[in-house]
Design a protein around this motif. Sequence first.
Motif, PDB file in Angstrom:
ATOM      1  N   LYS A  21       0.866  -1.188   0.000  1.00  0.00           N
ATOM      2  CA  LYS A  21       0.000   0.000   0.000  1.00  0.00           C
ATOM      3  C   LYS A  21       0.899   1.233   0.000  1.00  0.00           C
ATOM      4  O   LYS A  21       1.797   1.350   0.841  1.00  0.00           O
ATOM      5  CB  LYS A  21      -0.871  -0.040   1.265  1.00  0.00           C
ATOM      6  CG  LYS A  21      -1.724   1.185   1.441  1.00  0.00           C
ATOM      7  CD  LYS A  21      -2.278   1.264   2.873  1.00  0.00           C
ATOM      8  CE  LYS A  21      -2.539   2.720   3.210  1.00  0.00           C
ATOM      9  NZ  LYS A  21      -2.174   3.159   4.510  1.00  0.00           N
ATOM     10  N   TYR A  23       1.176   8.679   0.812  1.00  0.00           N
ATOM     11  CA  TYR A  23       2.142   9.748   0.502  1.00  0.00           C
ATOM     12  C   TYR A  23       3.425   9.598   1.333  1.00  0.00           C
ATOM     13  O   TYR A  23       4.504  10.027   0.922  1.00  0.00           O
ATOM     14  CB  TYR A  23       1.532  11.126   0.801  1.00  0.00           C
ATOM     15  CG  TYR A  23       0.502  11.562  -0.201  1.00  0.00           C
ATOM     16  CD1 TYR A  23       0.889  12.145  -1.402  1.00  0.00           C
ATOM     17  CD2 TYR A  23      -0.861  11.394   0.040  1.00  0.00           C
ATOM     18  CE1 TYR A  23      -0.052  12.554  -2.339  1.00  0.00           C
ATOM     19  CE2 TYR A  23      -1.808  11.797  -0.887  1.00  0.00           C
ATOM     20  CZ  TYR A  23      -1.396  12.370  -2.074  1.00  0.00           C
ATOM     21  OH  TYR A  23      -2.333  12.769  -2.995  1.00  0.00           O
ATOM     22  N   MET A  24       3.274   9.030   2.515  1.00  0.00           N
ATOM     23  CA  MET A  24       4.395   9.020   3.477  1.00  0.00           C
ATOM     24  C   MET A  24       5.706   8.464   2.921  1.00  0.00           C
ATOM     25  O   MET A  24       6.753   9.105   3.060  1.00  0.00           O
ATOM     26  CB  MET A  24       4.009   8.238   4.750  1.00  0.00           C
ATOM     27  CG  MET A  24       3.243   9.017   5.779  1.00  0.00           C
ATOM     28  SD  MET A  24       4.018  10.569   6.227  1.00  0.00           S
ATOM     29  CE  MET A  24       5.151  10.070   7.491  1.00  0.00           C
ATOM     30  N   ILE A  58       8.927   7.901  12.691  1.00  0.00           N
ATOM     31  CA  ILE A  58       7.596   8.305  12.232  1.00  0.00           C
ATOM     32  C   ILE A  58       6.642   8.315  13.425  1.00  0.00           C
ATOM     33  O   ILE A  58       6.417   7.267  14.048  1.00  0.00           O
ATOM     34  CB  ILE A  58       7.054   7.302  11.169  1.00  0.00           C
ATOM     35  CG1 ILE A  58       8.058   7.143  10.013  1.00  0.00           C
ATOM     36  CG2 ILE A  58       5.679   7.717  10.660  1.00  0.00           C
ATOM     37  CD1 ILE A  58       8.324   8.399   9.218  1.00  0.00           C
ATOM     38  N   LEU A  62       7.000   0.768   6.489  1.00  0.00           N
ATOM     39  CA  LEU A  62       5.975   1.559   7.184  1.00  0.00           C
ATOM     40  C   LEU A  62       4.735   0.709   7.470  1.00  0.00           C
ATOM     41  O   LEU A  62       4.203   0.723   8.587  1.00  0.00           O
ATOM     42  CB  LEU A  62       5.607   2.795   6.344  1.00  0.00           C
ATOM     43  CG  LEU A  62       4.532   3.703   6.934  1.00  0.00           C
ATOM     44  CD1 LEU A  62       4.945   4.264   8.295  1.00  0.00           C
ATOM     45  CD2 LEU A  62       4.208   4.864   5.996  1.00  0.00           C
ATOM     46  N   ALA A  76      -2.835  13.339   8.661  1.00  0.00           N
ATOM     47  CA  ALA A  76      -3.619  12.123   8.402  1.00  0.00           C
ATOM     48  C   ALA A  76      -4.874  12.132   9.279  1.00  0.00           C
ATOM     49  O   ALA A  76      -5.882  11.504   8.940  1.00  0.00           O
ATOM     50  CB  ALA A  76      -2.777  10.880   8.682  1.00  0.00           C
ATOM     51  N   ILE A  77      -4.791  12.840  10.423  1.00  0.00           N
ATOM     52  CA  ILE A  77      -5.950  12.947  11.316  1.00  0.00           C
ATOM     53  C   ILE A  77      -6.679  14.280  11.066  1.00  0.00           C
ATOM     54  O   ILE A  77      -7.892  14.335  11.000  1.00  0.00           O
ATOM     55  CB  ILE A  77      -5.511  12.840  12.798  1.00  0.00           C
ATOM     56  CG1 ILE A  77      -4.761  11.529  13.028  1.00  0.00           C
ATOM     57  CG2 ILE A  77      -6.711  12.960  13.730  1.00  0.00           C
ATOM     58  CD1 ILE A  77      -4.097  11.410  14.387  1.00  0.00           C
TER      59      ILE A  77
END
Length: 261
Positions: free
Chosen positions: A80, A83-84, A122, A150, A179-180
């Motif tokens: 998956k 963007y990270m 992260i 990740l 992201a939140i």
Amino acid sequence: VPASGKAAPASSAAPAVPTPVTKLAEDVVVPVKGIQRIMVKSMEASLKIPHFNFMEEYEMSDLAEFRTKLKANAEQRGVKLSYMPILIKAASLALVQYPGLNAHFNVEQSEVVQKASHNIAIAMDTPRGLLVPVIRDCQEKSIIDIAQDLVALQALGADNKLGEKELSGGTFTLSNIGAIGGTYASPIIPSPTVVIGALGRIQTVPRFSDPADLSSVYASKVMNISWAADHRVVDGASIARFSNQLKTYIQEPLTMVSDLS
Ligand code: CAO
């Protein structure tokens, strides 16, 4: 109100994490222990750092297209791709040019150790609260390698299985609070590292392609990054130059290719 002119259904506004529906009947005492106790200590250590804050807007339209193209390829490999991993790789490439930002400040020895490994920590929202696992040697890894790492760390986080092995040795930190939600933040540097960046929510806003022409307005996808640096050993100009380099990689993703080793 969406373009259709119709109000969105109420359910679409529901928060992702349900909020309590019952009021507390009495005070609840929550002991601060375990991971949270470690957080108290590390935040107290971080408070000794004079933070220099610097914020910048990054245009994400080309990177969004770049990710869409890579996503299908990543999916074929069972990965998956958010963007990270792309942002982590871009930061690592920029750090190659600014080694003083991928560093530990050893206050007692009065020395800054510029780290050869880009061990990018992260910030992760887990059932145990904030944890900051590390993706090691990002300078050697592809975007797909980083995405795999990740996803694996997220799975460990969700299962409450992140331990000392994953949580130690960071040399630079990114926190995707966007992201939140949220646009800007004032992130806290984890000692002994010297820089942290908080990524804001990617949003579509009006911008001008030609500032002198008011009719050149277009829909731009942007993200703000809020940097904090240890101003004892990092000056503002270094952060601004690093940010400019990262901005080039983000806004023109193909430039990353020429700097990949
Ligand atoms: N803006 C808009 N959308 C975003 C986004 C952002 N900044 N970041 C992620 N998204 C999107 C992703 O693209 C993904 O959508 P798609 O499936 O369509 O690609 C979706 O949100 C979910 O992403 P994710 O959260 O699963 O994955 P990620 O790799 O982007 O982020 C992680 C991983 C671990 C950084 C994130 O889940 C997280 O925990 N963030 C919180 C960090 C935090 O708490 N910081 C505060 C520290 S101080 O207390």
